[in-house]
Design a protein around this motif. Structure first.
Motif, PDB file in Angstrom:
ATOM      1  N   GLU A  78       5.927  -5.089   5.696  1.00 39.94           N
ATOM      2  CA  GLU A  78       7.117  -4.445   5.125  1.00 39.94           C
ATOM      3  C   GLU A  78       7.453  -3.161   5.879  1.00 39.94           C
ATOM      4  OE1 GLU A  78      10.360  -4.239   2.629  1.00 39.94           O
ATOM      5  OE2 GLU A  78       8.951  -5.894   2.811  1.00 39.94           O
ATOM      6  N   GLY A  79       6.439  -2.397   6.223  1.00 38.66           N
ATOM      7  CA  GLY A  79       6.641  -1.152   6.960  1.00 38.66           C
ATOM      8  C   GLY A  79       7.178  -1.359   8.357  1.00 38.66           C
ATOM      9  N   GLU A  80       6.888  -2.519   8.949  1.00 36.26           N
ATOM     10  CA  GLU A  80       7.360  -2.795  10.304  1.00 36.26           C
ATOM     11  C   GLU A  80       8.848  -3.099  10.363  1.00 36.26           C
ATOM     12  OE1 GLU A  80       4.823  -5.747  12.092  1.00 36.26           O
ATOM     13  OE2 GLU A  80       3.326  -4.230  12.613  1.00 36.26           O
TER      14      GLU A  80
ATOM     15  N   MET B 292       7.656  12.214  22.362  1.00 32.18           N
ATOM     16  CA  MET B 292       8.078  11.120  21.515  1.00 32.18           C
ATOM     17  C   MET B 292       6.837  10.316  21.149  1.00 32.18           C
ATOM     18  SD  MET B 292      10.878   8.301  22.604  1.00 32.18           S
ATOM     19  CE  MET B 292      10.335   6.632  22.672  1.00 32.18           C
ATOM     20  N   ASN B 293       6.526  10.299  19.876  1.00 32.60           N
ATOM     21  CA  ASN B 293       5.332   9.598  19.393  1.00 32.60           C
ATOM     22  C   ASN B 293       5.732   8.493  18.427  1.00 32.60           C
ATOM     23  OD1 ASN B 293       3.473  11.416  20.661  1.00 32.60           O
ATOM     24  ND2 ASN B 293       3.961  12.894  19.070  1.00 32.60           N
ATOM     25  N   PHE B 294       5.282   7.290  18.698  1.00 35.49           N
ATOM     26  CA  PHE B 294       5.514   6.169  17.792  1.00 35.49           C
ATOM     27  C   PHE B 294       4.649   6.358  16.559  1.00 35.49           C
ATOM     28  CE2 PHE B 294       4.343   1.873  16.303  1.00 35.49           C
ATOM     29  CZ  PHE B 294       5.613   1.433  15.959  1.00 35.49           C
ATOM     30  N   GLU B 295       5.229   6.143  15.376  1.00 38.51           N
ATOM     31  CA  GLU B 295       4.478   6.237  14.125  1.00 38.51           C
ATOM     32  C   GLU B 295       4.323   4.828  13.567  1.00 38.51           C
ATOM     33  OE1 GLU B 295       6.848   9.056  11.903  1.00 38.51           O
ATOM     34  OE2 GLU B 295       5.666  10.705  12.697  1.00 38.51           O
ATOM     35  N   SER B 296       3.125   4.297  13.652  1.00 36.70           N
ATOM     36  CA  SER B 296       2.891   2.911  13.254  1.00 36.70           C
ATOM     37  C   SER B 296       3.080   2.707  11.756  1.00 36.70           C
ATOM     38  CB  SER B 296       1.473   2.482  13.644  1.00 36.70           C
ATOM     39  OG  SER B 296       0.526   3.127  12.830  1.00 36.70           O
ATOM     40  N   SER B 297       3.403   1.470  11.421  1.00 35.54           N
ATOM     41  CA  SER B 297       3.548   1.091  10.021  1.00 35.54           C
ATOM     42  C   SER B 297       2.248   1.350   9.252  1.00 35.54           C
ATOM     43  CB  SER B 297       3.928  -0.384   9.940  1.00 35.54           C
ATOM     44  OG  SER B 297       3.860  -0.858   8.631  1.00 35.54           O
ATOM     45  N   GLU B 298       1.132   1.006   9.867  1.00 32.07           N
ATOM     46  CA  GLU B 298      -0.165   1.193   9.213  1.00 32.07           C
ATOM     47  C   GLU B 298      -0.412   2.664   8.891  1.00 32.07           C
ATOM     48  OE1 GLU B 298      -4.879   0.184   9.870  1.00 32.07           O
ATOM     49  OE2 GLU B 298      -3.399  -0.743  11.169  1.00 32.07           O
ATOM     50  N   LYS B 299      -0.111   3.542   9.835  1.00 32.60           N
ATOM     51  CA  LYS B 299      -0.297   4.980   9.619  1.00 32.60           C
ATOM     52  C   LYS B 299       0.602   5.484   8.487  1.00 32.60           C
ATOM     53  CE  LYS B 299       0.517   9.442  11.819  1.00 32.60           C
ATOM     54  NZ  LYS B 299       1.062  10.112  13.004  1.00 32.60           N
ATOM     55  N   ARG B 300       1.872   5.078   8.514  1.00 31.91           N
ATOM     56  CA  ARG B 300       2.816   5.533   7.481  1.00 31.91           C
ATOM     57  C   ARG B 300       2.437   5.009   6.100  1.00 31.91           C
ATOM     58  NH1 ARG B 300       7.558   3.178   8.389  1.00 31.91           N
ATOM     59  NH2 ARG B 300       6.886   1.951  10.159  1.00 31.91           N
ATOM     60  N   MET B 301       2.002   3.737   6.016  1.00 30.26           N
ATOM     61  CA  MET B 301       1.624   3.156   4.731  1.00 30.26           C
ATOM     62  C   MET B 301       0.331   3.782   4.197  1.00 30.26           C
ATOM     63  SD  MET B 301       4.031   1.107   3.914  1.00 30.26           S
ATOM     64  CE  MET B 301       5.243   2.031   4.850  1.00 30.26           C
ATOM     65  N   LYS B 302      -0.573   4.150   5.101  1.00 33.55           N
ATOM     66  CA  LYS B 302      -1.810   4.804   4.686  1.00 33.55           C
ATOM     67  C   LYS B 302      -1.501   6.161   4.050  1.00 33.55           C
ATOM     68  CE  LYS B 302      -6.358   6.224   6.330  1.00 33.55           C
ATOM     69  NZ  LYS B 302      -7.253   6.346   7.497  1.00 33.55           N
ATOM     70  N   ILE B 303      -0.576   6.894   4.643  1.00 35.18           N
ATOM     71  CA  ILE B 303      -0.171   8.177   4.067  1.00 35.18           C
ATOM     72  C   ILE B 303       0.483   7.960   2.714  1.00 35.18           C
ATOM     73  CG2 ILE B 303       1.425  10.127   4.345  1.00 35.18           C
ATOM     74  CD1 ILE B 303       0.899   9.859   7.418  1.00 35.18           C
ATOM     75  N   ALA B 304       1.363   6.953   2.625  1.00 33.18           N
ATOM     76  CA  ALA B 304       2.044   6.650   1.364  1.00 33.18           C
ATOM     77  C   ALA B 304       1.065   6.207   0.283  1.00 33.18           C
ATOM     78  CB  ALA B 304       3.098   5.573   1.585  1.00 33.18           C
TER      79      ALA B 304
ATOM     80  N   LYS C 118      -5.517   5.515   1.370  1.00 36.31           N
ATOM     81  CA  LYS C 118      -6.118   4.184   1.310  1.00 36.31           C
ATOM     82  C   LYS C 118      -5.458   3.275   2.338  1.00 36.31           C
ATOM     83  CE  LYS C 118      -5.531   3.556  -3.157  1.00 36.31           C
ATOM     84  NZ  LYS C 118      -5.549   2.906  -4.460  1.00 36.31           N
ATOM     85  N   LEU C 119      -6.257   2.396   2.952  1.00 35.45           N
ATOM     86  CA  LEU C 119      -5.729   1.467   3.944  1.00 35.45           C
ATOM     87  C   LEU C 119      -4.705   0.526   3.308  1.00 35.45           C
ATOM     88  CD1 LEU C 119      -8.947   0.519   5.932  1.00 35.45           C
ATOM     89  CD2 LEU C 119      -7.067   1.991   6.675  1.00 35.45           C
ATOM     90  N   PRO C 120      -3.576   0.296   3.981  1.00 38.46           N
ATOM     91  CA  PRO C 120      -2.577  -0.620   3.431  1.00 38.46           C
ATOM     92  C   PRO C 120      -3.002  -2.068   3.601  1.00 38.46           C
ATOM     93  CG  PRO C 120      -1.885   0.196   5.574  1.00 38.46           C
ATOM     94  CD  PRO C 120      -3.161   0.915   5.226  1.00 38.46           C
ATOM     95  N   ASP C 121      -2.475  -2.931   2.731  1.00 37.83           N
ATOM     96  CA  ASP C 121      -2.753  -4.351   2.899  1.00 37.83           C
ATOM     97  C   ASP C 121      -1.758  -4.945   3.903  1.00 37.83           C
ATOM     98  OD1 ASP C 121      -0.325  -5.089   1.544  1.00 37.83           O
ATOM     99  OD2 ASP C 121      -1.363  -5.007  -0.387  1.00 37.83           O
ATOM    100  N   LYS C 122      -1.970  -6.203   4.254  1.00 34.17           N
ATOM    101  CA  LYS C 122      -1.171  -6.856   5.284  1.00 34.17           C
ATOM    102  C   LYS C 122       0.317  -6.879   4.914  1.00 34.17           C
ATOM    103  CE  LYS C 122      -0.999 -11.030   8.067  1.00 34.17           C
ATOM    104  NZ  LYS C 122      -1.634 -12.299   8.396  1.00 34.17           N
TER     105      LYS C 122
END
Length: 136
Positions: free
Chosen positions: A26-28, A1-13, A17-21
């Motif tokens: 919003e991803g959280e 079971m691996n947690f997928e952080s909001s930052e990681k998911r938004m970066k892929i989306a 590119k790094l997501p902004d704050k």
């Protein structure tokens, strides 16, 4: 079971590119976990014979299994609202299931347990705890 952080998911989306704050905040609103299922002899668990036909096994993991998964955060039991089953076709030694749950308040401070009501392997209820080192 691996947690997928909001930052990681938004970066892929964002195409890498790094997501902004604001995107991270919003991803959280959605807690996402990747669940990897494997077998010590046969990497593709869909090929392991049981009482179901191969087609029934594929259907179970492609859609029905979503109803068997909940996330317990503190005292809240959350249904799985986002579900994606990834078959590896023998390339990876596991099957990957991506899940998403609406995040309750203060989720970073509470323990997380993935609860699987197993009807496929007949193990009964399975509880997986996230040590959430990613949150701290």
């Amino acid at each position: 079971m691996n947690f997928e952080s909001s930052e990681k998911r938004m970066k892929i989306a964002n195409g890498g590119k790094l997501p902004d704050k604001n995107q991270i905040i919003e991803g959280e609103k959605l807690l996402c976990y990747e669940l990897r299922i494997s077998h010590k002899i046969e990497p593709d668990i869909l090929k392991i014979p049981n009482e179901y036909t191969f087609e029934q096994r594929v259907i179970h993991f492609a859609s029905d299994f979503q109803n068997d998964i909940s996330l317990i955060v503190g005292t809240d039991t959350l249904p799985c609202i986002l579900y994606h089953f990834e078959r590896s076709f023998g390339v990876a030694p596991y099957l990957s299931i991506h899940t998403g749950f609406i995040s309750p308040k203060n989720w970073k401070k509470l323990p997380h347990h993935l609860w699987i009501r197993d009807e496929y392997f007949h193990f009964g209820d399975i509880h997986l705890e996230n040590l959430y080192s990613e949150f701290n």
